[in-house]
Design a protein around this motif. Structure first.
Motif, PDB file in Angstrom:
ATOM      1  N   ASN A  10       0.835  -1.202   0.000  1.00 46.10           N
ATOM      2  CA  ASN A  10       0.000   0.000   0.000  1.00 46.10           C
ATOM      3  C   ASN A  10       0.872   1.255   0.000  1.00 46.10           C
ATOM      4  O   ASN A  10       0.634   2.210   0.737  1.00 46.10           O
ATOM      5  CB  ASN A  10      -0.955   0.020   1.193  1.00 46.10           C
ATOM      6  N   LEU A  11       1.883   1.244  -0.860  1.00 50.89           N
ATOM      7  CA  LEU A  11       2.812   2.362  -0.981  1.00 50.89           C
ATOM      8  C   LEU A  11       3.126   2.607  -2.455  1.00 50.89           C
ATOM      9  O   LEU A  11       3.047   1.691  -3.286  1.00 50.89           O
ATOM     10  CB  LEU A  11       4.123   2.066  -0.238  1.00 50.89           C
ATOM     11  N   PHE A  12       3.500   3.835  -2.752  1.00 50.79           N
ATOM     12  CA  PHE A  12       3.979   4.193  -4.083  1.00 50.79           C
ATOM     13  C   PHE A  12       5.496   4.316  -4.041  1.00 50.79           C
ATOM     14  O   PHE A  12       6.071   4.775  -3.048  1.00 50.79           O
ATOM     15  CB  PHE A  12       3.365   5.518  -4.545  1.00 50.79           C
ATOM     16  N   VAL A  13       6.127   3.926  -5.133  1.00 49.78           N
ATOM     17  CA  VAL A  13       7.584   3.946  -5.250  1.00 49.78           C
ATOM     18  C   VAL A  13       7.990   5.004  -6.265  1.00 49.78           C
ATOM     19  O   VAL A  13       7.376   5.124  -7.332  1.00 49.78           O
ATOM     20  CB  VAL A  13       8.116   2.571  -5.711  1.00 49.78           C
ATOM     21  N   THR A  14       9.022   5.770  -5.943  1.00 49.39           N
ATOM     22  CA  THR A  14       9.598   6.709  -6.893  1.00 49.39           C
ATOM     23  C   THR A  14      11.079   6.858  -6.581  1.00 49.39           C
ATOM     24  O   THR A  14      11.621   6.162  -5.716  1.00 49.39           O
ATOM     25  CB  THR A  14       8.867   8.071  -6.853  1.00 49.39           C
ATOM     26  N   ASN A  15      11.764   7.752  -7.288  1.00 49.42           N
ATOM     27  CA  ASN A  15      13.158   8.058  -6.975  1.00 49.42           C
ATOM     28  C   ASN A  15      13.238   9.101  -5.869  1.00 49.42           C
ATOM     29  O   ASN A  15      12.386   9.998  -5.781  1.00 49.42           O
ATOM     30  CB  ASN A  15      13.891   8.623  -8.196  1.00 49.42           C
ATOM     31  N   TYR A  16      14.288   9.011  -5.081  1.00 50.37           N
ATOM     32  CA  TYR A  16      14.533  10.057  -4.083  1.00 50.37           C
ATOM     33  C   TYR A  16      14.738  11.401  -4.766  1.00 50.37           C
ATOM     34  O   TYR A  16      14.221  12.429  -4.307  1.00 50.37           O
ATOM     35  CB  TYR A  16      15.752   9.694  -3.236  1.00 50.37           C
ATOM     36  N   HIS A  17      15.482  11.413  -5.884  1.00 50.25           N
ATOM     37  CA  HIS A  17      15.761  12.708  -6.512  1.00 50.25           C
ATOM     38  C   HIS A  17      14.502  13.352  -7.096  1.00 50.25           C
ATOM     39  O   HIS A  17      14.466  14.559  -7.312  1.00 50.25           O
ATOM     40  CB  HIS A  17      16.864  12.581  -7.581  1.00 50.25           C
ATOM     41  N   VAL A  18      13.456  12.565  -7.331  1.00 53.50           N
ATOM     42  CA  VAL A  18      12.195  13.127  -7.823  1.00 53.50           C
ATOM     43  C   VAL A  18      11.514  13.969  -6.748  1.00 53.50           C
ATOM     44  O   VAL A  18      10.906  15.001  -7.043  1.00 53.50           O
ATOM     45  CB  VAL A  18      11.258  12.003  -8.312  1.00 53.50           C
ATOM     46  N   VAL A  19      11.612  13.546  -5.485  1.00 49.51           N
ATOM     47  CA  VAL A  19      10.903  14.232  -4.396  1.00 49.51           C
ATOM     48  C   VAL A  19      11.852  14.961  -3.450  1.00 49.51           C
ATOM     49  O   VAL A  19      11.414  15.483  -2.421  1.00 49.51           O
ATOM     50  CB  VAL A  19      10.031  13.237  -3.597  1.00 49.51           C
ATOM     51  N   ASN A  20      13.124  15.024  -3.782  1.00 58.54           N
ATOM     52  CA  ASN A  20      14.104  15.669  -2.909  1.00 58.54           C
ATOM     53  C   ASN A  20      13.704  17.122  -2.626  1.00 58.54           C
ATOM     54  O   ASN A  20      13.460  17.901  -3.542  1.00 58.54           O
ATOM     55  CB  ASN A  20      15.480  15.633  -3.576  1.00 58.54           C
ATOM     56  N   GLY A  21      13.615  17.468  -1.345  1.00 65.39           N
ATOM     57  CA  GLY A  21      13.227  18.817  -0.950  1.00 65.39           C
ATOM     58  C   GLY A  21      11.757  18.965  -0.629  1.00 65.39           C
ATOM     59  O   GLY A  21      11.310  20.057  -0.265  1.00 65.39           O
ATOM     60  N   PHE A  22      10.993  17.868  -0.732  1.00 66.15           N
ATOM     61  CA  PHE A  22       9.551  17.922  -0.468  1.00 66.15           C
ATOM     62  C   PHE A  22       9.155  16.745   0.420  1.00 66.15           C
ATOM     63  O   PHE A  22       9.555  15.613   0.166  1.00 66.15           O
ATOM     64  CB  PHE A  22       8.759  17.876  -1.781  1.00 66.15           C
ATOM     65  N   HIS A  23       8.356  17.036   1.442  1.00 69.55           N
ATOM     66  CA  HIS A  23       7.835  15.980   2.310  1.00 69.55           C
ATOM     67  C   HIS A  23       6.400  15.612   1.948  1.00 69.55           C
ATOM     68  O   HIS A  23       5.901  14.573   2.386  1.00 69.55           O
ATOM     69  CB  HIS A  23       7.912  16.409   3.776  1.00 69.55           C
ATOM     70  N   THR A  24       5.746  16.468   1.175  1.00 67.54           N
ATOM     71  CA  THR A  24       4.402  16.195   0.671  1.00 67.54           C
ATOM     72  C   THR A  24       4.352  16.593  -0.797  1.00 67.54           C
ATOM     73  O   THR A  24       4.807  17.680  -1.161  1.00 67.54           O
ATOM     74  CB  THR A  24       3.332  16.981   1.451  1.00 67.54           C
ATOM     75  N   VAL A  25       3.819  15.717  -1.633  1.00 67.38           N
ATOM     76  CA  VAL A  25       3.727  15.980  -3.069  1.00 67.38           C
ATOM     77  C   VAL A  25       2.331  15.587  -3.540  1.00 67.38           C
ATOM     78  O   VAL A  25       1.524  15.054  -2.770  1.00 67.38           O
ATOM     79  CB  VAL A  25       4.795  15.183  -3.859  1.00 67.38           C
ATOM     80  N   ALA A  26       2.055  15.842  -4.796  1.00 68.70           N
ATOM     81  CA  ALA A  26       0.812  15.372  -5.411  1.00 68.70           C
ATOM     82  C   ALA A  26       1.135  14.246  -6.377  1.00 68.70           C
ATOM     83  O   ALA A  26       2.185  14.257  -7.028  1.00 68.70           O
ATOM     84  CB  ALA A  26       0.114  16.508  -6.152  1.00 68.70           C
ATOM     85  N   ILE A  27       0.253  13.266  -6.450  1.00 68.79           N
ATOM     86  CA  ILE A  27       0.351  12.260  -7.499  1.00 68.79           C
ATOM     87  C   ILE A  27      -0.970  12.256  -8.260  1.00 68.79           C
ATOM     88  O   ILE A  27      -2.023  12.577  -7.707  1.00 68.79           O
ATOM     89  CB  ILE A  27       0.691  10.857  -6.955  1.00 68.79           C
TER      90      ILE A  27
END
Length: 359
Positions: free
Chosen positions: A28-45
């Motif tokens: 029940n988790l989404f996987v991405t790269n660290y460098h995609v979300v680096n600098g953000f603790h909350t994002v939109a998908i």
């Protein structure tokens, strides 16, 4: 490739740009790269139907370049996605890369494995000749059985047919730690001892390993970004869900898509593609558009597409004018939402392909 794959691959957006991610039902988790979300603790998908979800970055391993995202929503209807066995790839094996290159709609490219274990900077990666572009990062690499063999990570800028992915065993290593993950807290996995760290530290409290600099830091917003997001919040929209890159936002207010962006570091635009001209009796709607005063907004037409737009020079955004400009931004969203329905009902226009007609 399983044709249901598109249901499992989502676009990631934030104030720094966009990337891709994919859903693992077993965790029940989404996987991405660290460098995609680096600098953000909350994002939109966003799913393939452009529905946005708020995602919390709950676990990152910068050394592996992998991040895990948690979303408070029901994804039980999505199909299962399996991880391939370690070392299951061979040179020449067929693979597919899925994601959202350049923030465009979902795409899949196919290719072959150039090297299943390419050594770069002390770590092993999958190398493939499948097309990989910015925005693909964080998306899955599949084998012919639709199993995940890696996480797309990069390509060489000045080379064709050279894409790379984090190998599946690196992902599996991070997933082994998810039982201890607080899904409401940003945590960093120490690459040396696998300790999960939630408090900002310079060194791992368990083994003393130095942690990557600023791994806990969140990117600061520009004053213009703060101003625009105040306006978006006044429209009743969560600004995080609207973020679509640096100083760029895209969202729906009712049925209308609203785009707010900075053009050439000079103008702030708010634009809504509200309707398509009718195929017959176009004169009536053209007369209406030409005769009415829509100030401070303008209506324009490109092909059959009708746009409502508002533009200001950034130098005109001052302390004295900011309240009025923010009000104009907010009112554009409400006016566009009203007008697209009116143009359909009174003039026979069609909803734009960008509209959400069920709204």
């Amino acid at each position: 490739m399983d044709q249901n794959i598109y249901k499992l691959v989502y676009k990631v957006t934030h104030a720094g740009g966009s990337g891709s991610c994919f859903y693992l039902k077993s965790y029940n988790l989404f996987v991405t790269n660290y460098h995609v979300v680096n600098g953000f603790h909350t994002v939109a998908i966003h799913d393939n139907d452009r529905n946005p979800y708020l995602a919390k970055v709950v676990l990152v391993n910068p050394s592996l370049d992998i991040a895990l995202l948690a979303v408070d929503a029901d994804f039980s209807a999505l199909p299962e996605l399996n991880l391939a066995a370690d070392d299951s790839l061979a040179i020449g094996g067929k693979v597919s890369v899925a994601g959202y290159p350049y923030g465009m709609p979902f795409t899949v490219t196919e290719g072959s494995v150039s090297s299943p274990k390419q050594l770069m900077e002390g770590k092993y990666y999958i190398q493939t000749d499948a097309a990989v572009n910015p925005g693909n990062s964080g998306g899955p690499i599949f084998n012919e059985n639709s199993e995940v063999v890696g996480v797309t990570v990069s390509k060489f800028t000045n080379a064709d047919n050279m894409g790379f992915g984090v190998r599946v065993e690196a992902l599996r290593k991070l997933l082994e730690s998810v039982d201890g993950v607080d899904r409401n807290t940003f945590q960093v996995q120490c690459d040396s001892c696998d300790e999960l760290i939630s408090e900002e530290e310079e060194f791992c409290p368990s083994c003393g390993e130095k942690l990557p600099e600023e791994v806990f830091a969140e990117r600061e917003q520009s004053p213009l970004s703060v101003f625009c997001e105040q306006a978006i919040a006044e429209m009743g929209v969560n600004p995080i869900l609207a973020r679509d890159g640096y100083d760029s936002w895209t969202f729906h207010k009712g049925s209308s898509e609203i785009r707010i962006f900075v053009y050439e570091n000079t103008y702030l635009f708010a634009v809504s593609p509200i309707n398509l001209l009718p195929k017959k009796e176009v004169e009536r709607v053209l007369d209406y558009i030409l005769s009415e005063d829509f100030a401070p907004y303008k209506l324009g037409i490109e092909g059959r597409q009708i746009y409502m737009a508002y533009r200001i020079h950034l130098s005109d955004l001052t302390e004295e004018s900011e309240d009025e400009i923010r009000k104009n931004l907010v009112n554009l969203a409400f006016k566009a939402d009203d007008m697209d329905n009116m143009l359909v009902e009174q003039f026979g226009c069609e909803f734009s392909e960008y509209s959400k007609q069920e709204a």
